[in-house]
Design a protein around this motif. Sequence first.
Motif, PDB file in Angstrom:
ATOM      1  N   ARG A 218       0.624  -0.945   0.135  1.00  0.00           N
ATOM      2  CA  ARG A 218      -0.226   0.638   0.151  1.00  0.00           C
ATOM      3  C   ARG A 218       0.958   1.443  -0.087  1.00  0.00           C
ATOM      4  NH1 ARG A 218      -3.344  -2.658   3.868  1.00  0.00           N
ATOM      5  NH2 ARG A 218      -2.205  -1.513   5.344  1.00  0.00           N
ATOM      6  N   ALA A 219       2.147   1.115   1.022  1.00  0.00           N
ATOM      7  CA  ALA A 219       2.886   2.098   0.924  1.00  0.00           C
ATOM      8  C   ALA A 219       3.710   2.614  -0.328  1.00  0.00           C
ATOM      9  CB  ALA A 219       4.243   1.777   2.237  1.00  0.00           C
ATOM     10  N   LEU A 220       3.580   1.553  -1.242  1.00  0.00           N
ATOM     11  CA  LEU A 220       4.083   1.430  -2.516  1.00  0.00           C
ATOM     12  C   LEU A 220       3.582   2.428  -3.497  1.00  0.00           C
ATOM     13  CD1 LEU A 220       6.704   0.888  -4.253  1.00  0.00           C
ATOM     14  CD2 LEU A 220       5.539  -0.928  -4.741  1.00  0.00           C
ATOM     15  N   VAL A 221       2.017   1.365  -3.540  1.00  0.00           N
ATOM     16  CA  VAL A 221       0.856   2.382  -4.169  1.00  0.00           C
ATOM     17  C   VAL A 221       0.820   3.693  -4.452  1.00  0.00           C
ATOM     18  CG1 VAL A 221      -1.070   1.737  -4.687  1.00  0.00           C
ATOM     19  CG2 VAL A 221       0.284   0.383  -4.704  1.00  0.00           C
ATOM     20  N   GLU A 222       0.675   4.102  -2.198  1.00  0.00           N
ATOM     21  CA  GLU A 222       0.330   5.516  -2.211  1.00  0.00           C
ATOM     22  C   GLU A 222       1.931   6.771  -3.045  1.00  0.00           C
ATOM     23  OE1 GLU A 222      -0.463   5.521   2.102  1.00  0.00           O
ATOM     24  OE2 GLU A 222      -1.534   4.566   1.624  1.00  0.00           O
ATOM     25  N   ALA A 223       2.373   6.379  -2.358  1.00  0.00           N
ATOM     26  CA  ALA A 223       4.307   6.410  -3.016  1.00  0.00           C
ATOM     27  C   ALA A 223       3.830   6.899  -4.439  1.00  0.00           C
ATOM     28  CB  ALA A 223       5.413   5.739  -3.165  1.00  0.00           C
ATOM     29  N   LEU A 224       3.495   6.054  -5.412  1.00  0.00           N
ATOM     30  CA  LEU A 224       3.695   6.134  -6.937  1.00  0.00           C
ATOM     31  C   LEU A 224       2.395   7.037  -7.097  1.00  0.00           C
ATOM     32  CD1 LEU A 224       5.125   2.759  -7.972  1.00  0.00           C
ATOM     33  CD2 LEU A 224       6.760   5.083  -7.355  1.00  0.00           C
ATOM     34  N   THR A 225       1.097   6.445  -7.025  1.00  0.00           N
ATOM     35  CA  THR A 225      -0.082   7.626  -7.403  1.00  0.00           C
ATOM     36  C   THR A 225       0.250   8.337  -7.995  1.00  0.00           C
ATOM     37  OG1 THR A 225      -1.388   6.429  -6.424  1.00  0.00           O
ATOM     38  CG2 THR A 225      -2.043   7.686  -6.995  1.00  0.00           C
ATOM     39  N   PRO A 226       0.908   9.719  -7.279  1.00  0.00           N
ATOM     40  CA  PRO A 226       1.199  11.055  -7.426  1.00  0.00           C
ATOM     41  C   PRO A 226       1.954  11.026  -9.192  1.00  0.00           C
ATOM     42  CG  PRO A 226       1.484  10.868  -5.400  1.00  0.00           C
ATOM     43  CD  PRO A 226       1.042   9.823  -5.956  1.00  0.00           C
ATOM     44  N   VAL A 227       3.320  10.282  -9.086  1.00  0.00           N
ATOM     45  CA  VAL A 227       4.277  10.381 -10.295  1.00  0.00           C
ATOM     46  C   VAL A 227       3.317   9.369 -11.252  1.00  0.00           C
ATOM     47  CG1 VAL A 227       5.840  11.577  -9.201  1.00  0.00           C
ATOM     48  CG2 VAL A 227       6.335   8.584  -8.839  1.00  0.00           C
ATOM     49  N   SER A 228       2.383   9.024 -11.327  1.00  0.00           N
ATOM     50  CA  SER A 228       1.552   7.386 -12.643  1.00  0.00           C
ATOM     51  C   SER A 228       0.536   7.876 -13.061  1.00  0.00           C
ATOM     52  CB  SER A 228       1.463   6.389 -11.380  1.00  0.00           C
ATOM     53  OG  SER A 228       0.872   6.206 -10.856  1.00  0.00           O
TER      54      SER A 228
ATOM     55  N   THR B 186       6.732   9.282 -19.796  1.00  0.00           N
ATOM     56  CA  THR B 186       7.935   9.429 -19.760  1.00  0.00           C
ATOM     57  C   THR B 186       8.938  10.288 -19.340  1.00  0.00           C
ATOM     58  OG1 THR B 186       8.264   9.757 -22.068  1.00  0.00           O
ATOM     59  CG2 THR B 186       8.283   7.777 -21.716  1.00  0.00           C
ATOM     60  N   ARG B 187       8.163  11.752 -19.649  1.00  0.00           N
ATOM     61  CA  ARG B 187       9.129  12.894 -19.616  1.00  0.00           C
ATOM     62  C   ARG B 187       8.972  12.979 -17.631  1.00  0.00           C
ATOM     63  NH1 ARG B 187       5.901  16.783 -16.967  1.00  0.00           N
ATOM     64  NH2 ARG B 187       3.586  16.491 -17.949  1.00  0.00           N
ATOM     65  N   ARG B 188       8.551  12.556 -16.544  1.00  0.00           N
ATOM     66  CA  ARG B 188       8.877  11.977 -15.483  1.00  0.00           C
ATOM     67  C   ARG B 188       8.789  10.650 -14.709  1.00  0.00           C
ATOM     68  NH1 ARG B 188       2.675  13.838 -13.054  1.00  0.00           N
ATOM     69  NH2 ARG B 188       3.877  14.573 -11.376  1.00  0.00           N
ATOM     70  N   ALA B 189       9.723  10.448 -15.353  1.00  0.00           N
ATOM     71  CA  ALA B 189      10.757   8.624 -15.103  1.00  0.00           C
ATOM     72  C   ALA B 189      11.284   9.215 -13.783  1.00  0.00           C
ATOM     73  CB  ALA B 189      11.628   8.466 -16.817  1.00  0.00           C
ATOM     74  N   GLY B 190      12.207  10.301 -13.813  1.00  0.00           N
ATOM     75  CA  GLY B 190      13.111  10.820 -13.051  1.00  0.00           C
ATOM     76  C   GLY B 190      12.418  10.651 -11.732  1.00  0.00           C
ATOM     77  N   GLU B 191      10.867  11.963 -11.842  1.00  0.00           N
ATOM     78  CA  GLU B 191       9.941  11.810 -10.211  1.00  0.00           C
ATOM     79  C   GLU B 191       9.674  10.550  -9.865  1.00  0.00           C
ATOM     80  OE1 GLU B 191       6.855  14.494 -11.190  1.00  0.00           O
ATOM     81  OE2 GLU B 191       7.703  15.181 -12.500  1.00  0.00           O
TER      82      GLU B 191
ATOM     83  N   ASP C  33      13.049   5.395  -4.662  1.00  0.00           N
ATOM     84  CA  ASP C  33      14.451   6.261  -3.391  1.00  0.00           C
ATOM     85  C   ASP C  33      14.495   6.900  -2.274  1.00  0.00           C
ATOM     86  OD1 ASP C  33      16.216   5.887  -6.354  1.00  0.00           O
ATOM     87  OD2 ASP C  33      16.969   7.939  -6.471  1.00  0.00           O
ATOM     88  N   THR C  34      13.150   7.972  -2.518  1.00  0.00           N
ATOM     89  CA  THR C  34      12.542   8.014  -0.872  1.00  0.00           C
ATOM     90  C   THR C  34      11.862   6.397  -0.389  1.00  0.00           C
ATOM     91  OG1 THR C  34      12.441  10.052  -1.779  1.00  0.00           O
ATOM     92  CG2 THR C  34      10.922   9.777   0.377  1.00  0.00           C
TER      93      THR C  34
ATOM     94  N   SER D 265      15.527  -0.081 -14.696  1.00  0.00           N
ATOM     95  CA  SER D 265      16.392   1.217 -15.373  1.00  0.00           C
ATOM     96  C   SER D 265      17.538   2.010 -14.540  1.00  0.00           C
ATOM     97  CB  SER D 265      14.964   2.265 -14.707  1.00  0.00           C
ATOM     98  OG  SER D 265      14.990   3.802 -15.247  1.00  0.00           O
ATOM     99  N   GLY D 266      18.217   2.998 -14.880  1.00  0.00           N
ATOM    100  CA  GLY D 266      19.150   3.389 -15.119  1.00  0.00           C
ATOM    101  C   GLY D 266      20.984   2.258 -14.887  1.00  0.00           C
TER     102      GLY D 266
END
Length: 226
Positions: free
Chosen positions: A142-152, A175-180, A186-187, A225-226
């Motif tokens: 759930r924490a993973l989903v919550e962290a990624l929802t804003p950037v997906s 793709t332009r938001r891959a860094g986010e 990372d956080t 990735s990366g």
Amino acid sequence: MPVPGEQSQGARLRAPALYVYGIVPADVEVDEHAQGVGEPGTMRVIRHREIAALVSETDRTTPRPADGAAHEDLLDAVAAEVPVFPLPCGTVVPDRTAILDDLLKPRHDEFAHTLRELEGRAEYLVELRYPDQERPREPDVRALVEALTPVSVRLSPGRPTGRRDTARLAVLAETRRAGELERALDTLAEGWAGRIELRLFGPLAPYDFTPSDHQADHKSDHKPSG
């Protein structure tokens, strides 16, 4: 509805046929150095109105072990640049006429609509793994989903890996938001250091975000990735 064409029937074709990788916008130009399945495996496109089939010639229907990797690698490289609708590994049709009459013409609007929705987007696959072989915990997922929802754009459970200690999350993102996306992971990884390992794969062809009867089988050993 299954994709038209002959798929892995075990018999050799009498003359070169066409191996189909996926559907792309009609204005796509193929890299002259792109290599697909078979020998020589040179890529080309067959266009119809707004869409095109990405193909190469083949003289067989029985896949080789390396074909799956070649199919996947090519589609993932395409997805990093343009929208692509992946077709299953091993999709073979007799000729250009069959591609036009059985695939591109009858399904033009469906494919064109999906490609427009995928413009500027690709799939990213996130793996959550516990070093101590523990099963994934629901609060962590759930924490993973919550962290990624804003950037997906959209999230979906990834296909099972066969490992009891690993969970997957498929992410459709711009793709332009891959860094986010990477920074969000990372956080999380900093807070989970020593307890959970996070791995990011992509950009990938959107296997988990196209209709299930056309998804290409993809492997569990993508390079991060990366």
